[in-house]
Write a protein that holds these residues in place. Structure first.
Motif: not given
Length: 230
Positions: A141-146
């Motif tokens: 999720y963090g990868v996609l958020d970034k």
């Protein structure tokens, strides 16, 4: 005409999202995975890995015999190519779309799927396994958020099959132990995709399907995962 072999799972939703967005005529062929339909010979002839979704294009571009396609990523790419929509010709943007499509099918989907398995379906709740996949889901999720920081959609300003691939795996975020408020760029994108009329129509398709066995029962697990198959 596209024959869609479908059940209301995240991978199934990917295909109805594209078909509804592109306005492609299609017919649903329900494959009740809670009843073991995915193991029937007629379905295995189309999808040899006994997984939904699969399609049969009865009117392929070459005018020849119907073309069956299995694996959700391959189906999205096939349909986007066939319709000329949601997969840009520009090589830079096209490469970005395919990168994130493959990121989803190789990472977000499998890891979130294991999250679902150990947190919801497994008869024995193993803390290590649950923690491992909740944490990995959070990392993804963090990868996609970034990635979505400063971008309207995953590949840039246009909605593409990369967004259609990822969105259904974010829908069950609460079941995955995730809070979208922790990922503001992801939440903004998620809300925008959820509000699209085609998204609403695509998810309505699943409401017409009724499972025959509860997946969390022992019998339901044996059927879903083919535990009695050799």
């Amino acid at each position: 005409m596209i024959e869609l072999y479908y059940w209301g799972t995240p991978n199934g939703h990917k295909i109805t999202l594209l078909l509804e967005e592109a306005g492609v005529p299609y017919e649903i062929r329900p494959v009740d995975i809670t009843a073991g339909d995915q193991f029937k010979p007629e379905f295995l002839a189309i999808s040899p890995n006994n997984r939904i979704p699969a399609i049969v294009d009865t009117q392929p571009a070459d005018g020849g015999e119907p073309i069956p396609v299995f694996e959700s990523g391959a189906i999205l790419q096939y349909l986007a190519t066939k319709t000329g929509k949601f997969l840009p010709d520009d090589p830079r943007t096209r490469t970005a779309v395919l990168e994130w499509l493959y990121w989803q099918v190789g990472g977000l989907g499998p890891m979130a799927g294991q999250n679902h398995h150990f947190g919801t379906y497994a008869p024995e709740k193993i803390p290590y396994a649950i923690d491992r996949y909740v944490r990995e889901t959070a990392r993804l999720y963090g990868v996609l958020d970034k990635r979505l920081d400063g971008r309207e959609f995953i590949a840039g300003s246009a909605y593409t099959i990369a967004d259609m691939a990822c969105y259904p795996w974010i829908v069950p975020h609460e079941r995955q132990g995730q809070n979208l408020a922790d990922f503001p760029n992801l939440k903004r994108w998620f809300d925008a995709v959820a509000a699209r009329p085609a998204t609403i129509r695509a998810y309505a398709v699943a409401k017409n399907l009724a499972a025959r066995n509860p997946i969390t029962s022992d019998e339901g697990r044996r059927v879903l995962f083919g535990l009695d198959k050799k």
